[in-house]
Structure formats: C-alpha cells, structure tokens
Design a protein around this motif. Structure first.
Motif, short mmCIF file in Angstrom:
data_model
loop_
_atom_site.label_atom_id
_atom_site.label_comp_id
_atom_site.label_asym_id
_atom_site.label_seq_id
_atom_site.Cartn_x
_atom_site.Cartn_y
_atom_site.Cartn_z
N PRO A 117 0.80 -1.24 0.00
CA PRO A 117 0.00 0.00 0.00
C PRO A 117 0.83 1.28 0.00
N ILE A 118 2.04 1.25 0.58
CA ILE A 118 2.82 2.48 0.75
C ILE A 118 3.64 2.81 -0.49
N LEU A 119 4.29 1.80 -1.06
CA LEU A 119 5.16 2.04 -2.22
C LEU A 119 4.54 1.55 -3.52
N LYS A 120 3.36 0.96 -3.42
CA LYS A 120 2.66 0.44 -4.63
C LYS A 120 3.50 -0.62 -5.32
N GLU A 121 4.26 -1.38 -4.54
CA GLU A 121 5.06 -2.46 -5.10
C GLU A 121 4.27 -3.77 -5.03
N LYS A 122 4.37 -4.56 -6.07
CA LYS A 122 3.66 -5.83 -6.13
C LYS A 122 4.64 -6.96 -5.81
N PRO A 123 4.42 -7.68 -4.70
CA PRO A 123 5.35 -8.76 -4.35
C PRO A 123 5.20 -9.94 -5.30
N SER A 124 6.28 -10.68 -5.47
CA SER A 124 6.24 -11.88 -6.29
C SER A 124 5.62 -13.02 -5.50
N LYS A 125 5.35 -14.12 -6.19
CA LYS A 125 4.78 -15.29 -5.51
C LYS A 125 5.74 -15.81 -4.45
N SER A 126 7.04 -15.81 -4.76
CA SER A 126 8.03 -16.29 -3.79
C SER A 126 8.07 -15.39 -2.56
N ASP A 127 7.86 -14.06 -2.74
CA ASP A 127 7.81 -13.14 -1.61
C ASP A 127 6.62 -13.47 -0.71
N ILE A 128 5.47 -13.72 -1.31
CA ILE A 128 4.26 -14.04 -0.54
C ILE A 128 4.43 -15.35 0.22
N ILE A 129 4.95 -16.37 -0.47
CA ILE A 129 5.14 -17.68 0.16
C ILE A 129 6.15 -17.58 1.30
N SER A 130 7.26 -16.87 1.07
CA SER A 130 8.29 -16.75 2.10
C SER A 130 7.77 -15.99 3.32
N THR A 131 6.90 -14.99 3.10
CA THR A 131 6.32 -14.24 4.22
C THR A 131 5.43 -15.15 5.07
N ILE A 132 4.63 -15.96 4.42
CA ILE A 132 3.76 -16.89 5.16
C ILE A 132 4.59 -17.88 5.97
N ILE A 133 5.63 -18.43 5.34
CA ILE A 133 6.48 -19.39 6.04
C ILE A 133 7.20 -18.73 7.22
N ALA A 134 7.65 -17.48 7.03
CA ALA A 134 8.34 -16.77 8.11
C ALA A 134 7.43 -16.58 9.31
N PHE A 135 6.15 -16.27 9.07
CA PHE A 135 5.22 -16.11 10.19
C PHE A 135 4.94 -17.43 10.88
N ILE A 136 4.98 -18.52 10.13
CA ILE A 136 4.86 -19.84 10.76
C ILE A 136 6.05 -20.07 11.69
#
Length: 285
Positions: A117-136
């Motif tokens: 929302p702040i920089l209007k950057e679109k994360p890649s699929k690997s970014d999304i997956i890695s974020t989910i795994i990091a929170f796990i």
C-alpha cells in the motif's frame, strides 16, 4: 589484503556483519543494564545517536530541512521506528535474547507486506510464500498460550512490524532524495522527545555501571546504523541482506556465554525456518 582492495560485494558483507554484531551488542547491553524502565533505556540509547547525528550535521554544515512533501513520511518513519524500538527493548527484558532478536528480524517480511500500500510495489509469488512461512516460524518462537507470557512475545512481534514499516518509509524518503543523516537526526530527536516524559515521571537512579552499559548500547547501535548504511552503499540489499541474520547468532552467543540462556527446541526450529526462508529469498533473487 587491505579493506580498500576488497570487492564491493565483500565490503558489503563485512559491513553488514559488523552492523549485526553492533545491534546484537546493543540488545545485550540493554538486557544486562538491569531492571531499569524500558523508556529510560530507550532514551539513553537514542540520545547517543542524536549526539552523533547532530555532530554529523554540524560538520557538514547542513541544515536539517525536509521538503513539505516528505514531512509526513519522516513523521511515519519516526513514529513506527520509535514505537518498534521501544517494543523491542520491552521484549529484550522479558524474553530470551535470541528470541527477542529473532522476532525483530521479521521486519523484512513486514516490509514486503507494507510496501504494497505504501510504495505500490507488487510482491512476487516467492515473496508471498516466504512471508507466510516466516510467520509460521514466528509462531514456534511466540508459542501462543493463554497466559501473561504471550504479551512480551506479541510486543516483540510489533517491534518487528514497527521496524519493517519504518524501513518502507526510509525507502520512500530515499526516492525523494532525503539524506540519511537528516532522517537519523529526526528519528533520534523524535524518540528522545517521546521517551523523555516517561523518563521524568518514572526515573530510576542508575549506578555508574548501568549508565556505562546504556552508553555502550547507544554506541553499539550507532555502529549498527553506520555499518548497515555503508553495507548498502557497497552492495544491493538483495545480495547481502541475508547476512543481517547473523545478528541472531551473535545474540545467541552472548546469551549463552554471559547469561546462560539456551533456546528451547521450538525456538530453534523457528530460527531455522525464518533464517532458511531468508536464505531462500536471497538465493532465489
């Protein structure tokens, strides 16, 4: 071989490892400073950084001017950075040193989310997956239970969120050509003003040893700031940011050698998941 003869990539790695050591020592000094109020510790950590920033501005004869279009971004950087720092200090005093550092190191993953929302950057699929795994992985460290021990973990988690959000605004300010010294100056001043009322109301007299430890925390934090700034001048973040996770290793060493702390198995699993995810993102990119 002399430092100047090394490649920029190697220089960047050395600087970011020095920064990680500096920030881990900051956390260690804050921890062993004893039962002083969190706000008091935060104030003395920031006053050292403020003195360094003012000295740097004075030597460069540069006015700390911020254009009107960047003032809200500076405020947000100061607000989230300061509250994240205070939360990290709170967690350091109540959790294991390595655990509190690891929760704070979730900041890059929060930065990915907030950059949408702040920089209007679109994360890649690997970014999304890695974020989910990091929170796990974070759940293994937090180990949610219905008890008061959950509170410091959640506060430490917010510390990572605050730091990650602050980094996003720093990137935004970089796009607007706001110099690092000016950003550090306002952040340090804001943090000091935020913690000063709490310091006055709940001031606890310090011994000389405690005072020197807090000065050491501020000096170590300055080492971390200068180290990480120079690191990203020598090499891009995507190439060297993974080495920032050595901070957790340093923190675990200080905690084991000087405090006798041994992380529980679930925490170690969490470390492996989060650091492994960071290594994967670095290798993938």
């Amino acid at each position: 071989m002399k430092f100047r003869e090394l490649s920029n990539h190697t220089k960047g790695i050395i600087c970011i490892i020095l920064a990680a050591m500096g920030f881990s020592l900051m956390a260690f000094f804050v921890r062993i400073a004893g039962n002083l109020p969190t706000m008091e510790k935060a104030f003395f950590r920031n006053i050292v950084a403020l003195v360094i920033a003012v000295t740097a501005l004075a030597s460069s004869k540069e006015a700390p001017f911020v254009p009107k279009g960047a003032r809200l971004d500076v405020f947000c950087r100061c607000l989230f950075g300061s509250t994240g720092l205070i939360s990290n200090f709170y967690a350091i005093d109540r959790l294991g040193l390595a655990d509190s550092n690891m929760l704070n190191k979730l900041s890059p993953f929060f930065a990915i989310l907030l950059s949408i929302p702040i920089l209007k950057e679109k994360p890649s699929k690997s970014d999304i997956i890695s974020t989910i795994i990091a929170f796990i992985g974070a759940l293994f460290i937090i180990r949610p239970t219905v008890s008061l021990t959950l509170v410091p973990s959640l506060v430490g988690l917010y510390g990572g969120f605050g730091a990650g959000t602050a980094y996003v605004f720093v990137r935004k300010l970089g796009r607007k050509q706001i110099k690092t010294t000016i950003i550090v100056f306002y952040f340090s001043m804001f943090s000091c003003l935020l913690t000063l009322p709490f310091l006055i109301i709940n001031y606890e007299p310090m011994t000389l040893t405690q005072f020197l430890l807090l000065v050491g925390a501020g000096t170590s934090a300055a080492l971390g700031q200068f180290g990480i700034t120079n690191a990203y001048k020598f090499a891009p973040a995507k190439d060297i940011s993974v080495f920032d996770y050595t901070q957790v290793i340093f923190a675990a060493i200080w905690a084991f050698v000087f405090l006798g702390e041994i992380p529980v198995l679930l925490s170690i699993i969490g470390y492996v998941i989060i650091i492994g995810t960071a290594v994967f993102r670095w290798y993938h990119r």
